[in-house]
Design a protein around this motif. Structure first.
Motif, PDB file in Angstrom:
ATOM      1  N   ILE A   1      -7.158  26.424  72.534  1.00  0.00           N
ATOM      2  CA  ILE A   1      -7.965  25.973  71.402  1.00  0.00           C
ATOM      3  C   ILE A   1      -9.000  27.042  71.112  1.00  0.00           C
ATOM      4  N   PRO A   2      -9.084  27.489  69.856  1.00  0.00           N
ATOM      5  CA  PRO A   2     -10.054  28.543  69.529  1.00  0.00           C
ATOM      6  C   PRO A   2     -11.485  28.091  69.773  1.00  0.00           C
ATOM      7  N   ARG A   3     -12.302  29.023  70.236  1.00  0.00           N
ATOM      8  CA  ARG A   3     -13.732  28.774  70.427  1.00  0.00           C
ATOM      9  C   ARG A   3     -14.469  29.717  69.497  1.00  0.00           C
ATOM     10  N   TYR A   4     -15.602  29.250  68.994  1.00  0.00           N
ATOM     11  CA  TYR A   4     -16.334  29.984  67.970  1.00  0.00           C
ATOM     12  C   TYR A   4     -17.759  30.275  68.413  1.00  0.00           C
ATOM     13  N   THR A   5     -18.417  31.188  67.674  1.00  0.00           N
ATOM     14  CA  THR A   5     -19.794  31.573  67.955  1.00  0.00           C
ATOM     15  C   THR A   5     -20.644  31.361  66.704  1.00  0.00           C
ATOM     16  N   TYR A   6     -21.924  31.612  66.852  1.00  0.00           N
ATOM     17  CA  TYR A   6     -22.852  31.494  65.735  1.00  0.00           C
ATOM     18  C   TYR A   6     -22.446  32.417  64.585  1.00  0.00           C
TER      19      TYR A   6
ATOM     20  N   ASP B   1     -19.469  33.221  63.638  1.00  0.00           N
ATOM     21  CA  ASP B   1     -18.409  32.520  62.896  1.00  0.00           C
ATOM     22  C   ASP B   1     -19.007  31.390  62.072  1.00  0.00           C
ATOM     23  N   TYR B   2     -19.846  30.604  62.699  1.00  0.00           N
ATOM     24  CA  TYR B   2     -20.481  29.428  62.093  1.00  0.00           C
ATOM     25  C   TYR B   2     -21.191  29.775  60.785  1.00  0.00           C
TER      26      TYR B   2
ATOM     27  N   LYS C   1     -20.858  21.541  55.774  1.00  0.00           N
ATOM     28  CA  LYS C   1     -21.796  21.248  56.864  1.00  0.00           C
ATOM     29  C   LYS C   1     -21.026  21.090  58.162  1.00  0.00           C
ATOM     30  N   TRP C   2     -21.450  21.862  59.161  1.00  0.00           N
ATOM     31  CA  TRP C   2     -20.797  21.874  60.464  1.00  0.00           C
ATOM     32  C   TRP C   2     -21.838  21.885  61.565  1.00  0.00           C
ATOM     33  N   GLU C   3     -21.415  21.498  62.749  1.00  0.00           N
ATOM     34  CA  GLU C   3     -22.154  21.746  63.969  1.00  0.00           C
ATOM     35  C   GLU C   3     -21.194  22.447  64.913  1.00  0.00           C
ATOM     36  N   LEU C   4     -21.741  23.206  65.843  1.00  0.00           N
ATOM     37  CA  LEU C   4     -20.938  23.955  66.798  1.00  0.00           C
ATOM     38  C   LEU C   4     -21.471  23.621  68.189  1.00  0.00           C
ATOM     39  N   ILE C   5     -20.644  23.007  69.013  1.00  0.00           N
ATOM     40  CA  ILE C   5     -21.091  22.593  70.342  1.00  0.00           C
ATOM     41  C   ILE C   5     -20.128  23.141  71.381  1.00  0.00           C
ATOM     42  N   ALA C   6     -20.663  24.008  72.237  1.00  0.00           N
ATOM     43  CA  ALA C   6     -19.877  24.663  73.288  1.00  0.00           C
ATOM     44  C   ALA C   6     -18.663  25.389  72.707  1.00  0.00           C
ATOM     45  N   GLY C   7     -18.845  25.966  71.511  1.00  0.00           N
ATOM     46  CA  GLY C   7     -17.783  26.733  70.876  1.00  0.00           C
ATOM     47  C   GLY C   7     -16.821  25.933  70.027  1.00  0.00           C
ATOM     48  N   TYR C   8     -16.960  24.602  70.032  1.00  0.00           N
ATOM     49  CA  TYR C   8     -16.053  23.754  69.263  1.00  0.00           C
ATOM     50  C   TYR C   8     -16.723  23.283  67.980  1.00  0.00           C
ATOM     51  N   PRO C   9     -16.035  23.414  66.832  1.00  0.00           N
ATOM     52  CA  PRO C   9     -16.625  22.998  65.555  1.00  0.00           C
ATOM     53  C   PRO C   9     -16.486  21.492  65.322  1.00  0.00           C
ATOM     54  N   TYR C  10     -17.522  20.926  64.720  1.00  0.00           N
ATOM     55  CA  TYR C  10     -17.532  19.515  64.322  1.00  0.00           C
ATOM     56  C   TYR C  10     -17.924  19.455  62.851  1.00  0.00           C
ATOM     57  N   ALA C  11     -17.005  18.961  62.009  1.00  0.00           N
ATOM     58  CA  ALA C  11     -17.298  18.812  60.590  1.00  0.00           C
ATOM     59  C   ALA C  11     -18.273  17.666  60.398  1.00  0.00           C
TER      60      ALA C  11
ATOM     61  N   GLU D   1     -25.265  30.973  71.678  1.00  0.00           N
ATOM     62  CA  GLU D   1     -24.363  31.625  70.717  1.00  0.00           C
ATOM     63  C   GLU D   1     -23.209  30.723  70.310  1.00  0.00           C
ATOM     64  N   ASP D   2     -22.862  29.754  71.161  1.00  0.00           N
ATOM     65  CA  ASP D   2     -21.738  28.875  70.833  1.00  0.00           C
ATOM     66  C   ASP D   2     -22.163  27.426  70.582  1.00  0.00           C
ATOM     67  N   THR D   3     -23.472  27.195  70.385  1.00  0.00           N
ATOM     68  CA  THR D   3     -23.952  25.825  70.182  1.00  0.00           C
ATOM     69  C   THR D   3     -25.069  25.792  69.148  1.00  0.00           C
ATOM     70  N   VAL D   4     -24.769  25.147  68.001  1.00  0.00           N
ATOM     71  CA  VAL D   4     -25.722  24.977  66.910  1.00  0.00           C
ATOM     72  C   VAL D   4     -25.587  23.543  66.410  1.00  0.00           C
ATOM     73  N   VAL D   5     -26.696  22.801  66.436  1.00  0.00           N
ATOM     74  CA  VAL D   5     -26.686  21.414  65.955  1.00  0.00           C
ATOM     75  C   VAL D   5     -27.715  21.251  64.845  1.00  0.00           C
ATOM     76  N   GLN D   6     -27.589  20.151  64.104  1.00  0.00           N
ATOM     77  CA  GLN D   6     -28.517  19.842  63.013  1.00  0.00           C
ATOM     78  C   GLN D   6     -28.979  18.392  63.136  1.00  0.00           C
ATOM     79  N   PRO D   7     -30.033  18.142  63.905  1.00  0.00           N
ATOM     80  CA  PRO D   7     -30.537  16.771  63.994  1.00  0.00           C
ATOM     81  C   PRO D   7     -30.965  16.258  62.618  1.00  0.00           C
ATOM     82  N   ASP D   8     -30.814  14.945  62.395  1.00  0.00           N
ATOM     83  CA  ASP D   8     -31.211  14.364  61.108  1.00  0.00           C
ATOM     84  C   ASP D   8     -32.699  14.543  60.852  1.00  0.00           C
ATOM     85  N   ASN D   9     -33.519  14.243  61.845  1.00  0.00           N
ATOM     86  CA  ASN D   9     -34.975  14.394  61.747  1.00  0.00           C
ATOM     87  C   ASN D   9     -35.466  14.904  63.090  1.00  0.00           C
ATOM     88  N   SER D  10     -36.422  15.810  63.054  1.00  0.00           N
ATOM     89  CA  SER D  10     -36.968  16.319  64.317  1.00  0.00           C
ATOM     90  C   SER D  10     -38.422  16.716  64.142  1.00  0.00           C
TER      91      SER D  10
END
Length: 182
Positions: free
Chosen positions: A9-14, A16-17, A23-33, A75-84
């Motif tokens: 399974i391909p793994r991605y970095t920032y 790539d992101y 809108k995506w999140e990237l967690i441990a190299g895996y993309p989440y739409a 480098e392989d984990t980027v998230v977007q919390p709703d509010n912070s």
């Protein structure tokens, strides 16, 4: 033709992101739409959370309230919390790199499992002081506080006040949950 293996399974970095559309999140190299776009009720609740946070943090010059923004954890984990809420000055305008003090995630059918599992574990590991999962259908929120590196559930709440304690603000910050459902 064999079965797909985890290592295939391909793994991605920032890097790539940054190139992806939508809108995506990237967690441990895996993309989440993050689609489809949040429902109207989800957006309304998130907006109300933002207003309530802005109100209680207005006299704290060290902290600021953010709507969805990239939090680049690695480098392989980027998230977007709703509010912070962050209590540090970001090093750039593209993303934050330090853990927020408070994160609210408004659950949806598409994200609930990730918010309750993967993000719960990630936020705990990264040292987010308070993690609040808001369920728009039940009009209920689960409030967790980090204690000794582990989340402890403070309460389930729909109509009442939870007091946050943030060292940088030197005061108690009462958040009124009854205001987010209206």
């Amino acid at each position: 033709m064999g079965a797909l293996k985890v290592e295939e399974i391909p793994r991605y970095t920032y890097d790539d992101y940054k190139l992806w559309d939508g809108k995506w999140e990237l967690i441990a190299g895996y993309p989440y739409a993050m689609s489809p776009a949040p429902m109207i009720k989800h957006q309304k609740i998130s907006n109300n959370i933002g207003w309530e946070l802005k109100s209680i943090f207005q006299d704290c010059p060290k902290c600021q309230v953010l709507l969805p923004v990239d939090w680049k954890i690695a480098e392989d984990t980027v998230v977007q919390p709703d509010n912070s809420v962050i209590c540090h000055e970001p090093k750039n305008d593209a993303y934050i790199t330090q853990a927020p003090k408070i994160i609210f995630e408004v659950l949806s059918k598409a994200t609930a499992k990730k918010d309750r599992g993967i993000k719960y574990d990630l936020y705990e590991k990264e040292g987010v002081n308070y993690y609040i999962m808001v369920d728009p259908q039940e009009e209920n929120a689960k409030v967790y506080q980090l204690q000794n590196g582990k989340y402890i559930k403070m309460c389930d709440i729909s109509d009442g006040i939870v007091t946050f304690k943030i060292d940088e603000c030197n005061k108690e910050l009462p958040f009124d949950f009854s205001k987010i459902w209206k």
